[in-house]
Scaffold this active site. Structure first.
Site, short mmCIF file in Angstrom:
data_model
loop_
_atom_site.label_atom_id
_atom_site.label_comp_id
_atom_site.label_asym_id
_atom_site.label_seq_id
_atom_site.Cartn_x
_atom_site.Cartn_y
_atom_site.Cartn_z
N HIS A 101 -16.91 36.45 21.98
CA HIS A 101 -17.81 37.27 22.81
C HIS A 101 -17.75 36.79 24.25
O HIS A 101 -17.68 35.59 24.53
CB HIS A 101 -19.24 37.19 22.30
CG HIS A 101 -20.07 38.34 22.75
ND1 HIS A 101 -20.53 38.46 24.05
CD2 HIS A 101 -20.48 39.47 22.10
CE1 HIS A 101 -21.21 39.58 24.17
NE2 HIS A 101 -21.19 40.23 23.01
N HIS A 102 -17.77 37.75 25.18
CA HIS A 102 -17.67 37.42 26.60
C HIS A 102 -18.87 36.59 27.07
O HIS A 102 -18.80 35.92 28.11
CB HIS A 102 -17.60 38.71 27.42
CG HIS A 102 -16.62 38.64 28.56
ND1 HIS A 102 -16.54 37.56 29.40
CD2 HIS A 102 -15.68 39.52 28.99
CE1 HIS A 102 -15.62 37.78 30.32
NE2 HIS A 102 -15.07 38.95 30.09
N ALA A 103 -19.97 36.60 26.33
CA ALA A 103 -21.12 35.77 26.69
C ALA A 103 -20.77 34.28 26.61
O ALA A 103 -21.43 33.44 27.23
CB ALA A 103 -22.31 36.08 25.78
N GLN A 145 -19.27 43.07 25.43
CA GLN A 145 -17.85 42.78 25.57
C GLN A 145 -17.37 41.67 24.64
O GLN A 145 -17.95 40.58 24.61
CB GLN A 145 -17.53 42.38 27.02
CG GLN A 145 -17.54 43.54 28.00
CD GLN A 145 -16.37 44.47 27.79
OE1 GLN A 145 -15.23 44.13 28.01
NE2 GLN A 145 -16.67 45.69 27.33
#
Length: 465
Positions: free
Chosen positions: A137-139, A23
């Site tokens: 980035h969703h991280a 994501q």
């Protein structure tokens, strides 16, 4: 950087790196004046974002394949990308800047991952459309974290020496009422309320587990499924006046903006199914969504310095859960009944521990069984439901970046197996909801956006009557 130890990723961060759920969040900033590329670069170099550990770290994997963050030197020039985008010849000739930006964002959602040879963020500048797109980035964190960080780089238009003011959603005021009144509730009512919360938690958590295994929505014109995340996308914007949402909210006792929003979605989907389905769907047909819930103690966007404190209750990262959002097909004469049904359902959800369970259970499964199994369960629950919805309450005063006033704030993310993914962000009296769809399932997302807009206008008229 040398001398610093690598930092492991959080369980949620590892989950968002799985191929099934990879994501990237795209935050679009509309700008009033032509873009000054060098001014944007200078603003980034001097911003708090560059100081944040996650934004100056590479994603690396050890010999066992486990992910870590490793500090590195940030080269801003590699992160700022200027794109000359023109109207597509296959589109209408009078395609405006918003449509060009939406088409660009739709393409990014399925075809452009972030390179891992640099920290996982980029600025895409679209000079012709006066738009700046921050890709993260969703991280790195959830929507609340990332939007709070992005706004920390902005300044108020009327007070350029001060950062953007962060507002909380109206849910905070309702919770204070509960606390003020709680002392007047007798012991029996407290016990009854606790028993009700336990029962609702058991029911909703059971339904959540079953959805992650095999229970799924009936097939409709808005159903996705496995593999749909790879299909080409279209993106449309539903535009709402925040005062219209508030007018509907005031007409229903103890309602919130989210109650109104979910009522609008229920009504809008019913309208769209009427247009798309060859035969009228059966009354009460369930269309299930997944709603993202911020689990921090303080609702709404957060002060960045507070979030970066290790002992903060509103800490940085992915601090959100999900609850299932069952909406139903209806053709009601009274538009406000959609909101009343949504409010009754959400009131029960708030009493339960469903969102907390989804977050804690995800962490536990990641720790015990690893990211592969956890991502499989998450992927299943997305395939078994019909849409995703999130809502971020942004600043209600006009702000600017690098001296350039921001005209709109919008967000969307990488595509999912859902046929409809919706992200709403409010800003300066407006609320824009990005609607991402696979073009083969929903070829006309602008029609869907209009269904939502018309639903709110009908509700506003009914509330004023």
């Amino acid at each position: 950087m040398e001398g610093e130890e690598d930092q492991p990723l959080t369980p949620a961060g590892r989950l968002f790196l799985r191929p099934e759920l990879d994501q990237v969040v795209n935050c679009a900033f509309g700008l009033k004046h032509p873009i000054d590329v060098e001014a944007i670069k200078a603003e980034i170099k001097n911003s708090v974002m560059i100081q944040h550990p996650r934004f100056c770290s590479l994603l690396v994997r050890d010999k066992k394949g486990r992910e870590h963050w490793r500090r590195t030197k940030v080269e801003v020039e590699r992160h700022v990308l200027v794109r000359d985008i023109e109207s597509d010849g296959d589109e209408v000739e009078d395609e405006d800047a918003d449509e060009v930006v939406n088409r660009y964002l739709a393409d990014l959602s399925v075809s452009t991952p972030l390179n891992t040879d640099k920290p996982l963020w980029e600025f895409h500048l679209l000079p012709a459309q006066r738009c700046c797109i921050l890709r993260l980035h969703h991280a790195l964190g959830d929507g609340i974290s990332l939007m709070s960080l992005a706004l920390a780089c902005c300044r108020r238009i009327h007070h350029p020496d001060q950062p953007a003011t962060i507002f909380s959603s109206d849910s905070s005021s309702s919770s204070s009422k509960i606390k003020q009144n709680s002392n007047r509730i007798n012991i029996c009512r407290k016990v009854w309320k606790l028993m009700g919360a336990a029962w609702l938690s058991l029911v909703f958590i059971s339904k959540f587990v079953l959805r992650s295994l095999w229970v799924k929505d009936a097939k409709t014109a808005v159903s996705g499924g496995a593999g749909v995340e790879l299909w080409p996308r279209k993106l449309a914007t539903a535009r709402f006046d925040l005062e219209d949402l508030k007018a509907v909210k005031k007409s229903i006792v103890d309602a919130t903006i989210n109650d109104v929003l979910f009522g609008v979605i229920s009504s809008g989907l019913s309208r769209y199914l009427d247009l798309r389905s060859p035969t009228r769907p059966r009354e009460g047909l369930q269309i299930t969504g997944m709603a993202m819930v911020n689990l921090r103690k303080e609702p709404g966007l957060q002060d960045l310095s507070e979030m970066m404190r290790s002992n903060s209750g509103s800490k940085w990262g992915n601090q959100f859960g999900f609850f299932l959002l069952p909406l139903y097909y209806h053709r009601d004469v009274d538009p406000l009944r959609y909101v009343k049904r949504a409010k009754a359902m959400l009131d029960q959800k708030k009493q339960s521990l469903e969102a907390h369970f989804s977050y804690r259970m995800g962490d536990l499964i990641m720790s015990l069984l690893g990211p592969k199994f956890a991502s499989l369960l998450n992927y299943n629950i997305i395939c078994n439901t019909s849409f995703t919805i999130s809502n971020i309450f942004g600043p209600q005063e006009e702000i600017m970046i690098a001296g350039n006033p921001i005209t709109y704030l919008r967000a969307n993310s990488s595509s999912l197996p859902h046929a409809i993914t919706m992200h709403m962000v409010s800003y300066a009296g407006r609320a824009d909801m990005q609607i991402l769809v696979p073009k083969e399932i929903i070829p006309n997302p602008q029609v869907l956006a209009k269904c939502f807009q018309d639903a709110l206008l009908e509700m506003k008229e009914a509330a004023a009557a």
